[in-house]
Enzyme design. Sequence first.
Site, PDB file in Angstrom:
ATOM      1  N   GLY A 115       1.120  -1.068  -0.060  1.00 35.72           N
ATOM      2  CA  GLY A 115      -0.036  -0.045   0.511  1.00 35.72           C
ATOM      3  C   GLY A 115       0.790   1.615  -0.079  1.00 35.72           C
ATOM      4  O   GLY A 115       0.501   2.753   0.315  1.00 35.72           O
ATOM      5  N   VAL A 116       2.007   1.136   0.072  1.00 32.07           N
ATOM      6  CA  VAL A 116       2.896   2.071   0.229  1.00 32.07           C
ATOM      7  C   VAL A 116       3.013   3.339  -0.977  1.00 32.07           C
ATOM      8  O   VAL A 116       3.666   4.150  -0.802  1.00 32.07           O
ATOM      9  CB  VAL A 116       4.219   1.738   0.704  1.00 32.07           C
ATOM     10  CG1 VAL A 116       5.295   1.475  -0.355  1.00 32.07           C
ATOM     11  CG2 VAL A 116       4.874   3.404   1.111  1.00 32.07           C
TER      12      VAL A 116
ATOM     13  N   LYS B  70       4.513   1.795  -4.296  1.00 32.35           N
ATOM     14  CA  LYS B  70       4.994   0.649  -5.559  1.00 32.35           C
ATOM     15  C   LYS B  70       4.531   0.744  -6.803  1.00 32.35           C
ATOM     16  O   LYS B  70       5.447   0.884  -7.740  1.00 32.35           O
ATOM     17  CB  LYS B  70       6.163  -0.281  -4.329  1.00 32.35           C
ATOM     18  CG  LYS B  70       6.902  -0.841  -3.200  1.00 32.35           C
ATOM     19  CD  LYS B  70       6.806  -1.811  -2.934  1.00 32.35           C
ATOM     20  CE  LYS B  70       5.576  -3.536  -2.539  1.00 32.35           C
ATOM     21  NZ  LYS B  70       4.555  -2.855  -1.487  1.00 32.35           N
ATOM     22  N   GLY B  71       3.692  -0.115  -7.041  1.00 34.62           N
ATOM     23  CA  GLY B  71       3.523  -0.016  -7.825  1.00 34.62           C
ATOM     24  C   GLY B  71       3.168   1.010  -8.584  1.00 34.62           C
ATOM     25  O   GLY B  71       3.075   1.137 -10.182  1.00 34.62           O
TER      26      GLY B  71
ATOM     27  N   ARG C 257      -6.651 -10.152  -8.921  1.00 29.64           N
ATOM     28  CA  ARG C 257      -7.695  -8.868  -7.905  1.00 29.64           C
ATOM     29  C   ARG C 257      -8.394  -8.298  -8.991  1.00 29.64           C
ATOM     30  O   ARG C 257      -8.408  -8.841 -10.434  1.00 29.64           O
ATOM     31  CB  ARG C 257      -7.327  -7.262  -7.710  1.00 29.64           C
ATOM     32  CG  ARG C 257      -5.884  -8.293  -6.259  1.00 29.64           C
ATOM     33  CD  ARG C 257      -5.622  -6.407  -6.125  1.00 29.64           C
ATOM     34  NE  ARG C 257      -4.872  -7.256  -4.899  1.00 29.64           N
ATOM     35  CZ  ARG C 257      -3.738  -6.717  -4.332  1.00 29.64           C
ATOM     36  NH1 ARG C 257      -3.086  -5.587  -5.318  1.00 29.64           N
ATOM     37  NH2 ARG C 257      -3.280  -6.322  -3.724  1.00 29.64           N
TER      38      ARG C 257
ATOM     39  N   ARG D 161      -7.067   1.635  -1.571  1.00 30.20           N
ATOM     40  CA  ARG D 161      -7.145   0.826  -3.076  1.00 30.20           C
ATOM     41  C   ARG D 161      -8.869   0.219  -2.746  1.00 30.20           C
ATOM     42  O   ARG D 161      -8.807  -0.405  -4.134  1.00 30.20           O
ATOM     43  CB  ARG D 161      -6.155  -0.235  -2.793  1.00 30.20           C
ATOM     44  CG  ARG D 161      -6.056  -0.558  -3.718  1.00 30.20           C
ATOM     45  CD  ARG D 161      -4.364  -0.743  -3.674  1.00 30.20           C
ATOM     46  NE  ARG D 161      -4.068  -1.844  -3.129  1.00 30.20           N
ATOM     47  CZ  ARG D 161      -2.875  -2.612  -2.855  1.00 30.20           C
ATOM     48  NH1 ARG D 161      -1.725  -2.356  -3.335  1.00 30.20           N
ATOM     49  NH2 ARG D 161      -2.767  -3.862  -1.910  1.00 30.20           N
TER      50      ARG D 161
ATOM     51  N   ARG E 293      -2.049  -7.308   6.737  1.00 33.08           N
ATOM     52  CA  ARG E 293      -0.931  -6.265   5.814  1.00 33.08           C
ATOM     53  C   ARG E 293      -0.447  -5.677   6.593  1.00 33.08           C
ATOM     54  O   ARG E 293       0.939  -5.158   6.373  1.00 33.08           O
ATOM     55  CB  ARG E 293      -1.190  -6.299   4.119  1.00 33.08           C
ATOM     56  CG  ARG E 293      -1.656  -7.198   3.548  1.00 33.08           C
ATOM     57  CD  ARG E 293      -2.313  -6.960   2.013  1.00 33.08           C
ATOM     58  NE  ARG E 293      -2.031  -7.355   1.259  1.00 33.08           N
ATOM     59  CZ  ARG E 293      -1.547  -7.334  -0.267  1.00 33.08           C
ATOM     60  NH1 ARG E 293      -1.609  -6.876   0.116  1.00 33.08           N
ATOM     61  NH2 ARG E 293      -1.863  -8.688  -0.870  1.00 33.08           N
TER      62      ARG E 293
HETATM   63  N1  LIG Z   1       1.638   9.335  -2.723  1.00 32.16           N
HETATM   64  C1  LIG Z   1       0.765   8.840  -2.723  1.00 32.16           C
HETATM   65  N2  LIG Z   1      -0.308   9.863  -2.069  1.00 32.16           N
HETATM   66  C2  LIG Z   1      -1.482   9.209  -1.673  1.00 32.16           C
HETATM   67  N3  LIG Z   1      -1.706   8.322  -2.363  1.00 32.16           N
HETATM   68  C3  LIG Z   1      -1.002   7.396  -3.211  1.00 32.16           C
HETATM   69  C4  LIG Z   1      -0.098   7.662  -2.777  1.00 32.16           C
HETATM   70  N4  LIG Z   1       0.817   6.511  -4.303  1.00 32.16           N
HETATM   71  C5  LIG Z   1       0.060   6.015  -4.073  1.00 32.16           C
HETATM   72  N5  LIG Z   1      -1.389   5.982  -4.049  1.00 32.16           N
HETATM   73  C6  LIG Z   1      -2.316   5.268  -3.584  1.00 32.16           C
HETATM   74  O1  LIG Z   1      -2.808   4.250  -2.668  1.00 32.16           O
HETATM   75  C7  LIG Z   1      -2.509   2.754  -3.383  1.00 32.16           C
HETATM   76  C8  LIG Z   1      -1.758   1.978  -3.499  1.00 32.16           C
HETATM   77  O2  LIG Z   1      -0.681   1.994  -3.728  1.00 32.16           O
HETATM   78  P1  LIG Z   1       0.051   1.197  -4.828  1.00 32.16           P
HETATM   79  O3  LIG Z   1      -1.053  -0.222  -4.450  1.00 32.16           O
HETATM   80  O4  LIG Z   1       0.762   1.834  -5.533  1.00 32.16           O
HETATM   81  O5  LIG Z   1       0.608   0.697  -3.311  1.00 32.16           O
HETATM   82  P2  LIG Z   1       1.828  -0.949  -3.519  1.00 32.16           P
HETATM   83  O6  LIG Z   1       2.792  -0.719  -2.919  1.00 32.16           O
HETATM   84  O7  LIG Z   1       2.461  -1.414  -4.972  1.00 32.16           O
HETATM   85  O8  LIG Z   1       0.477  -2.035  -2.523  1.00 32.16           O
HETATM   86  P3  LIG Z   1       1.230  -3.555  -2.709  1.00 32.16           P
HETATM   87  O9  LIG Z   1       2.774  -3.842  -2.151  1.00 32.16           O
HETATM   88  O10 LIG Z   1       0.466  -3.798  -1.950  1.00 32.16           O
HETATM   89  O11 LIG Z   1       1.159  -4.526  -4.109  1.00 32.16           O
HETATM   90  C9  LIG Z   1      -3.878   3.243  -4.610  1.00 32.16           C
HETATM   91  O12 LIG Z   1      -4.263   2.973  -4.401  1.00 32.16           O
HETATM   92  C10 LIG Z   1      -2.485   4.455  -5.291  1.00 32.16           C
HETATM   93  O13 LIG Z   1      -3.158   4.727  -5.517  1.00 32.16           O
HETATM   94  N1  LIG Z   2       9.575 -11.802  -2.597  1.00 30.59           N
HETATM   95  C1  LIG Z   2       8.596 -10.889  -3.562  1.00 30.59           C
HETATM   96  N2  LIG Z   2       7.776 -10.405  -3.229  1.00 30.59           N
HETATM   97  C2  LIG Z   2       6.172  -9.961  -4.201  1.00 30.59           C
HETATM   98  C3  LIG Z   2       6.339 -10.638  -5.325  1.00 30.59           C
HETATM   99  N3  LIG Z   2       5.632 -10.056  -6.323  1.00 30.59           N
HETATM  100  C4  LIG Z   2       4.849  -9.137  -5.191  1.00 30.59           C
HETATM  101  N4  LIG Z   2       5.579  -9.160  -4.464  1.00 30.59           N
HETATM  102  C5  LIG Z   2       5.347  -8.470  -2.837  1.00 30.59           C
HETATM  103  O1  LIG Z   2       4.403  -9.101  -3.204  1.00 30.59           O
HETATM  104  C6  LIG Z   2       3.355  -8.254  -1.752  1.00 30.59           C
HETATM  105  C7  LIG Z   2       1.392  -8.102  -2.015  1.00 30.59           C
HETATM  106  O2  LIG Z   2       1.502  -8.099  -3.559  1.00 30.59           O
HETATM  107  P1  LIG Z   2       0.308  -7.810  -4.244  1.00 30.59           P
HETATM  108  O3  LIG Z   2       0.167  -8.125  -5.699  1.00 30.59           O
HETATM  109  O4  LIG Z   2      -0.421  -9.173  -3.188  1.00 30.59           O
HETATM  110  O5  LIG Z   2      -0.214  -6.407  -3.219  1.00 30.59           O
HETATM  111  C8  LIG Z   2       3.897  -6.465  -2.770  1.00 30.59           C
HETATM  112  O6  LIG Z   2       4.975  -5.975  -1.283  1.00 30.59           O
HETATM  113  C9  LIG Z   2       5.138  -7.482  -3.730  1.00 30.59           C
HETATM  114  O7  LIG Z   2       5.941  -6.054  -3.271  1.00 30.59           O
HETATM  115  C10 LIG Z   2       7.976 -11.353  -5.939  1.00 30.59           C
HETATM  116  O8  LIG Z   2       7.690 -11.944  -6.887  1.00 30.59           O
HETATM  117  N5  LIG Z   2       8.366 -11.736  -4.489  1.00 30.59           N
END
Ligand SMILES: Nc1ncnc2c1ncn2[C@@H]1O[C@H](COP(=O)(O)OP(=O)(O)OP(=O)(O)O)[C@@H](O)[C@H]1O
Ligand SMILES: Nc1nc2c(ncn2[C@@H]2O[C@H](COP(=O)(O)O)[C@@H](O)[C@H]2O)c(=O)[nH]1
Length: 397
Positions: A146-147, A149-150, A176, A269, A280
Site C-alpha cells: 500500500g505504500v 510501489k506499483g 483482483r 485501494r 498486511r
Molecule cells: N503518494 C501517494 N499519495 C496518496 N496515495 C498514493 C500515493 N502513492 C500511491 N497511492 C495510492 O495508494 C494505493 C496503494 O498504492 P499501490 O497499489 O501502488 O501500493 P503498492 O505498494 O504497490 O501495494 P502492494 O504491495 O500491496 O502491491 C493506491 O490506491 C494508490 O493510488
Molecule cells: N518476494 C516477492 N514478493 C513479491 C513478488 N511479487 C510481489 N511481491 C510482493 O508481494 C506483496 C503483495 O503484493 P500484492 O500484489 O498481493 O499486493 C508486495 O509487497 C509485493 O512487493 C515476488 O515475486 N517476490
Amino acid sequence: MGEAPAFFVDDINGNAPNGLHLKSKGYETAINVSCNKTYFIGSNENELTSTIEIRIFDKSTNEWVIPSVLGIKPKPSNGHSAILLDEDRILIINGNSTSNNCFWFLEVNTPFVKEQKSRLGTEVVAWSKGVIGEAENPIVISGPSGVGKGTLISKLMEEFPSMFGFSVSHTTRAPRKNEQNGVHYHFTDHSIMEKDIEDGKFLEFAAVHGNLYGSSVEAVEVVADRGKRCILDIDVQGARSVRASSLEAIFIFICPPSFEELEKRLRSRGTETEEQIQKRLRNAKAELEQGKSPGLFDHILVNNDLETCYENLKKLLGLSNGVKISQKSELFHVPTEHTISRIDQKILINGCASEKEKPVINMFTLDFSSIKGGAPGRTRGLNIYTKNGMILSENPS
Ligand SMILES: Nc1ncnc2c1ncn2[C@@H]1O[C@H](COP(=O)(O)OP(=O)(O)OP(=O)(O)O)[C@@H](O)[C@H]1O
Ligand SMILES: Nc1nc2c(ncn2[C@@H]2O[C@H](COP(=O)(O)O)[C@@H](O)[C@H]2O)c(=O)[nH]1
C-alpha cells in the site's frame, strides 16, 4: 585439472577429433573439467525439437550422468565451440549468431551450482547468458503493501516505455478484478509453484501475507532479452534473497510518510478484505523495521507527495535530464565456422565467413577477466576487442 580442448564440429559424419563424441544427429563438444569428469555439450535434433543437452562422463566410475540443468538454455545454433575458462565454468560460443546471443556460460562448479547440488542431491549445471560490457543493473523496489510501489513503477514504465520492463512475478493469490494473467502476475497453484521452485526456476520467492510470490529467472531474462532494464516489485524477504544471489541490482525501499497514511492508502485501494488489511498492516511494521537493515537497501525514498517521490526516484536512476538508454545493437556476427583459442584471460575468436552469412569481424578477442554475476542470471562484464585493439561495447556512452 587439464586444460580444456575446444572442439568445433561442422561435419557430423566426419572423424571425431580427440575426445569428441558424435551423435547420430546433431553435434557435441567435449570438455574435460577435472581429471575425472568430461562434460558433453550437444545439440540433439529431431523433426520436432532441437535442444542443447548436457551429459557428464565420470571417468572414476565409468558412468554417464545426466545432470539437472538450471537457468535459461541457449537456443541451439548450427554449431558451437566450447572452452574451459576455469574449474567453475565453460564458455560456449554459438555459431551463426550475433553479439546479443553468442556467448553463454555453462557453470559446473560455481558457488550457485554447488549450493544447488547440495540442495538437489544430484549433479547440477547452470546456464548463464554472457553480456558484453556493463549492462544496466535491474532495479528492486520494496516496501510495505500500500505504500505506492506499483503506482511509482507504473509511472516509470509509462514515461519510459522502451527503457524499463517489469518482471512479472508468479503468485498463488487470487487475481483482483482488474488484474490480467501474464501482465500483473502469473497466477498459479501452490503445488505447481512449489514444483517450479524445486526445479530451480525461481530467482527468489517468499511467503507474503499468506501466499507464495516469486520472481522466475525467465521473467527477468525476458526483460533483458528485450534490451530493457528490469524492475522487480518484491517484498523485503525477496530483496534479501536477491541481495544474496549473483544478480547485481540496485535496491530501493519505499517508506510511507506515516503508518496512518499507509493504512489509509491500503483501505482506499479497496482490494483487500478487512482481515487481509489487518494482516498486511501487521506485516508492514516488521517490513518497515527490516527496511532499515544495514547493507540491504541502497536508497530509501519516502512516498509522501507522489510527484515529489517520483521525481526523486528518477533522480536516483539518473533520469531527471531525460537521459536515454541505447537500444541493444548487434555489434558483430559469429559465423558458423570459427575457431577459438585461449591466451590467459582472453579468448581469440577467428571467423571464417561464408558468402551466405552476414558480414563478420574476422578476428576478435573476448576478455573475460572482469566478469560479474552469473547463473541463474546473466554473466556481465565481457569485453570485446577488434583486431586493431578497438573495444566494442553495448554500453550507453
Ligand atoms: N503518494 C501517494 N499519495 C496518496 N496515495 C498514493 C500515493 N502513492 C500511491 N497511492 C495510492 O495508494 C494505493 C496503494 O498504492 P499501490 O497499489 O501502488 O501500493 P503498492 O505498494 O504497490 O501495494 P502492494 O504491495 O500491496 O502491491 C493506491 O490506491 C494508490 O493510488
Ligand atoms: N518476494 C516477492 N514478493 C513479491 C513478488 N511479487 C510481489 N511481491 C510482493 O508481494 C506483496 C503483495 O503484493 P500484492 O500484489 O498481493 O499486493 C508486495 O509487497 C509485493 O512487493 C515476488 O515475486 N517476490
